[in-house]
Design a protein around this motif. Structure first.
Motif, PDB file in Angstrom:
ATOM      1  N   TRP A 497      -1.713  -6.250   9.792  1.00 36.09           N
ATOM      2  CA  TRP A 497      -1.352  -7.244   8.670  1.00 36.09           C
ATOM      3  C   TRP A 497      -0.776  -8.487   9.389  1.00 36.09           C
ATOM      4  CZ3 TRP A 497       3.549  -9.013   7.735  1.00 36.09           C
ATOM      5  CH2 TRP A 497       3.635  -9.905   6.774  1.00 36.09           C
ATOM      6  N   MET A 498       0.103  -8.045  10.346  1.00 34.53           N
ATOM      7  CA  MET A 498       0.863  -9.121  10.860  1.00 34.53           C
ATOM      8  C   MET A 498      -0.069 -10.303  11.660  1.00 34.53           C
ATOM      9  SD  MET A 498       2.148  -9.962  14.105  1.00 34.53           S
ATOM     10  CE  MET A 498       2.266  -8.432  15.209  1.00 34.53           C
ATOM     11  N   SER A 522      -6.147  -6.566   4.910  1.00 32.65           N
ATOM     12  CA  SER A 522      -5.175  -5.539   5.232  1.00 32.65           C
ATOM     13  C   SER A 522      -5.179  -4.764   3.945  1.00 32.65           C
ATOM     14  CB  SER A 522      -3.787  -5.966   5.141  1.00 32.65           C
ATOM     15  OG  SER A 522      -3.360  -6.909   4.053  1.00 32.65           O
ATOM     16  N   LEU A 523      -5.838  -5.224   2.751  1.00 33.09           N
ATOM     17  CA  LEU A 523      -5.658  -4.217   1.492  1.00 33.09           C
ATOM     18  C   LEU A 523      -6.903  -2.915   1.602  1.00 33.09           C
ATOM     19  CD1 LEU A 523      -3.723  -4.172  -0.591  1.00 33.09           C
ATOM     20  CD2 LEU A 523      -3.780  -6.659   0.310  1.00 33.09           C
ATOM     21  N   VAL A 524      -7.589  -3.311   2.490  1.00 37.62           N
ATOM     22  CA  VAL A 524      -8.828  -2.564   2.916  1.00 37.62           C
ATOM     23  C   VAL A 524      -8.191  -1.047   3.380  1.00 37.62           C
ATOM     24  CG1 VAL A 524     -10.866  -1.766   4.191  1.00 37.62           C
ATOM     25  CG2 VAL A 524     -10.604  -3.917   3.142  1.00 37.62           C
ATOM     26  N   TYR A 525      -7.161  -1.182   4.037  1.00 37.99           N
ATOM     27  CA  TYR A 525      -6.609   0.055   4.773  1.00 37.99           C
ATOM     28  C   TYR A 525      -4.995   0.217   4.562  1.00 37.99           C
ATOM     29  CZ  TYR A 525      -4.676  -3.584   8.307  1.00 37.99           C
ATOM     30  OH  TYR A 525      -4.197  -4.548   8.923  1.00 37.99           O
ATOM     31  N   PRO A 573       1.948  -4.978  -0.694  1.00 38.05           N
ATOM     32  CA  PRO A 573       2.466  -3.735  -0.676  1.00 38.05           C
ATOM     33  C   PRO A 573       2.791  -3.453   0.822  1.00 38.05           C
ATOM     34  CG  PRO A 573       0.358  -3.884  -1.717  1.00 38.05           C
ATOM     35  CD  PRO A 573       0.621  -5.077  -1.220  1.00 38.05           C
ATOM     36  N   GLY A 574       3.686  -2.729   0.912  1.00 38.32           N
ATOM     37  CA  GLY A 574       4.288  -2.120   2.194  1.00 38.32           C
ATOM     38  C   GLY A 574       5.859  -2.537   2.327  1.00 38.32           C
ATOM     39  N   PRO A 633      -2.114   3.630  -3.727  1.00 32.02           N
ATOM     40  CA  PRO A 633      -3.222   2.299  -4.160  1.00 32.02           C
ATOM     41  C   PRO A 633      -3.098   2.029  -5.635  1.00 32.02           C
ATOM     42  CG  PRO A 633      -4.396   4.499  -3.896  1.00 32.02           C
ATOM     43  CD  PRO A 633      -2.832   4.597  -3.179  1.00 32.02           C
ATOM     44  N   GLU A 634      -2.522   3.046  -6.453  1.00 29.12           N
ATOM     45  CA  GLU A 634      -2.199   2.913  -8.126  1.00 29.12           C
ATOM     46  C   GLU A 634      -1.155   1.495  -8.065  1.00 29.12           C
ATOM     47  OE1 GLU A 634      -3.240   6.986  -7.372  1.00 29.12           O
ATOM     48  OE2 GLU A 634      -1.715   5.459  -6.559  1.00 29.12           O
ATOM     49  N   GLY A 635      -0.533   1.206  -7.027  1.00 26.19           N
ATOM     50  CA  GLY A 635       0.433   0.418  -7.218  1.00 26.19           C
ATOM     51  C   GLY A 635      -0.307  -0.977  -7.108  1.00 26.19           C
ATOM     52  N   PHE A 636      -1.370  -1.318  -6.820  1.00 22.78           N
ATOM     53  CA  PHE A 636      -1.867  -2.368  -6.304  1.00 22.78           C
ATOM     54  C   PHE A 636      -3.241  -2.642  -7.207  1.00 22.78           C
ATOM     55  CE2 PHE A 636      -4.650  -5.727  -3.977  1.00 22.78           C
ATOM     56  CZ  PHE A 636      -3.922  -6.802  -3.840  1.00 22.78           C
TER      57      PHE A 636
END
Length: 736
Positions: A497-498, A522-525, A573-574, A633-636
């Motif tokens: 992501w960075m 980054s949302l893929v993983y 997320p993160g 994943p439910e959070g996004f």
């Protein structure tokens, strides 16, 4: 009193020669009290450069015998008719000394200590080995011990014996390869090292691997440390810590180097001195509270010889650096953070150590802590040596170091440095420059076993503490439990992501359409691991430029891009980590020899970035949708991920109770009016944050605080909002 049944009253030539050459492997066999055939006791003391000596009764200091010079200079002998506790009265050229005889005391380390040490399971090495102030048979002194199984002789040296290795050779405990000696009348603060006779001769003086205090660099001696004299007042924090560290809790980390965060300047504006830990706490704790971070993370504070390594080449894995004060000062700093509801994470380096001659390198003349083969034991990138974690004693040494910080200093987490270099035997090596494992593979099996064991033991011994991996590869299951085949870390830094997000944001907005996926990939993983999003010290040094200086455009656009990037990070997320100086847009790259450029906060743009970071942290902590399901994943939910032409992204973050937050990003300098975005429900949506707000030195384009939804389905949602998207900015809204 240790009295052997040695029969001969004198010494053979071999013993005499060995004493004179400081090569005697068993000093207790010839020195101290020994019974003779007549039932008396012969006392021998080897005191090079002494003018004379006598034996005194320990109870009333009466003279029991004058000691006679022996066959070699410095050897003194006396005979008593019976065994009595005694002292030595020694005449030196510079004065007189009265002390108990170190060679009149028996072994000090227990069999259980030695057994646990040898099998790598002693979890309190720093509390039993190294230099321990103790009282033995009513006599105060220090018990010294050191692991050097291949040494021919080891001595304790210091000012107390003029650094003369002939004076205090140690006893070898053969089964464990540990040398030990109780030296009477030494105490806390005494400096010392070990003089080691290896197979090829005397080695450079070695600092104590288990020292809990050291001299101030560039001096390199170890110092005798007492029990930690600090009364902890953080029980409430410790009781609540596990709950604060739950995956559904907010975690926002301010990473800093304590010496260069803020320091005292001289008249020329240069660093006059570092603040000690207590002074630092007075300044740092209110600052971190005001900015709303939940934790701080300190670059390694274990003692290290070279300040330019920032602590990443430590040599004293149990000693807080003396640069900022004592162990008590450090404990007071931790306590102050905890009482302010701020957690403390330490960077910890079990991957490698520097080659300084006073350190661990070839400690007893052999590769003891490191692999012998340079294809296994030498780090080409960093000119350092790699710990041989396949060795019980080394594995136990590193385990005890981790527990020392977690338990002794109430540390809330360890960020384990350079995990990738530990996992792979071919890390940064060319073909033919590495040694395969026993199965012919590239994985470092012993390091993997150590990591899993560390994470299991830490969970048991320091419940609620976090163990975080700086790991940059695609190794599977870094943050999965060990029972599921993972490595057992709580979190992993999301280096992908960075790299991707920094690559995107450095593009001129006109080119961002061609890099759109760098912000969404980054949302893929994102849920393959428990991730921390790091903008760390590594991204603002060595010519990489500061965070704001990476941003394209003129001055206004640079600040707008920085605000948008930080808001994007906080809404993604993160968990979060930001290095010091980035929170107010420091232009200069970080320099460990200077404090941050605090003078910049006189300018509104820098104030605006700082104010934004504080608001982002408060929003992140106060709004459940932004942290509760960080790792689920439910959070996004994507709403718009494919509008590359306009460089717009939009998504929903959901709380576990089904409360949404809408995030919209516009990464161009173009104001987009009436931009339609679908929403699931809510007649009115309130603007929680606008990174372009005037309060942040933005252009103040927005939606007047609230927006009414319309009965126009969009993006798969039954309702929609027509939003004014400010330039290079992030909007955050929630239904009223």
């Amino acid at each position: 009193m240790n009295v052997s049944t040695r029969e001969n009253g004198g010494l053979g030539q071999r013993d005499l020669d060995a004493l004179a050459r400081a090569e005697h492997a068993d000093p207790f066999a010839v020195l101290g009290p020994h019974t003779d055939p007549a039932g008396g006791v012969t006392i021998r003391a080897y005191l090079p450069n002494a003018l004379g000596a006598r034996v005194l009764a320990r109870d009333d200091q009466r003279v029991l015998a004058d000691m006679q010079p022996g066959a070699i200079p410095g050897l003194f002998t006396a005979r008593l008719n019976e065994a009595l506790p005694y002292q030595l009265h020694i005449n030196w050229a510079g004065g007189e000394q009265v002390t108990e005889d170190p060679y009149s005391f028996g072994p000090q380390l227990g069999d259980i200590d030695l057994h646990l040490f040898a099998e790598g399971n002693h979890r309190d090495l720093a509390g039993r080995f190294g230099a321990q102030p103790a009282q033995v048979d009513g006599v105060d002194g220090v018990c010294f011990s050191v692991w050097a199984p291949n040494a021919r002789r080891v001595s304790v040296v210091g000012e107390f014996n003029n650094w003369d290795g002939r004076r205090h050779p140690m006893r070898l405990r053969h089964g464990a390869g540990v040398w030990e000696l109780f030296i009477p009348r030494l105490g806390v603060g005494e400096t010392y090292k070990f003089e080691v006779l290896g197979k090829d001769g005397i080695l450079p003086l070695k600092a104590d691997p288990l020292a809990r205090a050291t001299e101030l660099p560039p001096s390199t001696a170890s110092k005798v440390a007492g029990a930690l004299a600090h009364e902890w007042r953080d029980q409430q924090w410790m009781d609540e810590r596990a709950q604060r560290h739950a995956y559904g809790a907010p975690l926002s980390i301010y990473e800093l180097h304590p010496g260069s965060w803020r320091c005292e300047l001289d008249e020329a504006g240069e660093v006059g001195r570092f603040y000690n830990w207590r002074e630092l706490a007075e300044r740092l704790v209110p600052y971190v509270q005001e900015l709303g971070f939940t934790h701080i993370e300190l670059l390694p504070i274990m003692e290290h010889p070279f300040g330019g390594s920032w602590g990443y080449q430590p040599l004293s894995m149990f000693a807080p650096t003396s640069r900022y004060g004592t162990a008590e000062d450090f404990a007071a700093f931790i306590d102050a953070c905890h009482q302010a509801r701020i957690g403390v994470i330490l960077d910890w380096v079990p991957a490698h150590f520097p080659t300084d001659e006073h350190g661990l390198a070839r400690f007893d003349g052999t590769a003891l802590y490191e692999y012998d083969n340079p294809f296994e034991g030498y780090h080409q990138d960093w000119n350092t040596l790699i710990y041989n974690l396949g060795r019980n004693e080394v594995r136990g040494f590193m385990m005890a170091s981790a527990l020392h910080w977690l338990k002794h200093f109430h540390i809330d987490g360890l960020r384990v440095d350079a995990v990738a270099s530990m996992l792979y035997r071919d890390y940064s090596r060319k073909a033919g420059e590495w040694v395969p494992n026993r199965h012919g593979g590239r994985e470092n099996l012993e390091a993997i076993d150590f990591i899993r064991h560390l994470n299991g033991v830490a969970a048991h011994e320091a419940p609620g503490a976090l163990i975080i991996a700086e790991e940059s590869t695609a190794w599977p299951g870094v943050s999965k439990p060990t029972e599921e085949g993972g490595l057992g870390f709580h979190y992993k830094w999301n280096m992908g992501w960075m790299h991707d997000s920094l690559s995107y944001i450095q593009n001129d907005p006109v080119h961002r359409a061609h890099h759109h996926n760098e912000m969404s990939f980054s949302l893929v993983y994102a849920y393959s691991e428990h991730f921390i999003l790091p903008i760390s010290h590594d991204e603002v040094v060595h010519g990489k430029r500061s965070l704001i200086d990476k941003m394209p455009g003129d001055r206004w656009q640079k600040f707008a891009n920085l605000r948008a990037y930080l808001a994007f990070m906080w809404m993604h997320p993160g968990k979060k980590l930001l290095f010091m100086g980035c929170e107010f847009g420091q232009w200069r790259e970080w320099n460990h020899d200077h404090q941050l450029d605090w003078y910049l906060l006189q300018y509104p743009e820098h104030q605006g970035v700082q104010r934004l970071v504080g608001d982002l942290n408060r929003l992140y902590r106060d709004v459940p949708a932004l942290h509760e399901q960080d790792c689920k994943p439910e959070g996004f939910q994507w709403l718009i991920g494919d509008d590359a032409q306009n460089s717009v992204f939009a998504w929903l973050r959901w709380s576990s109770a089904g409360e949404p937050v809408l995030v919209v990003a516009n990464f161009t300098p173009v104001v987009r009016e009436g931009y339609r975005i679908g929403v699931p429900f809510g007649a009115q949506w309130q603007e929680l944050l606008n990174s372009d707000a005037e309060a942040y030195a933005g252009s103040n384009v927005g939606n007047m605080g609230t927006v009414a939804s319309q009965q126009t389905p969009c993006h798969g949602q039954p309702l929609s909002l027509a939003l004014n998207l400010p330039p290079l900015a992030i909007l955050v809204l929630k239904p009223v």
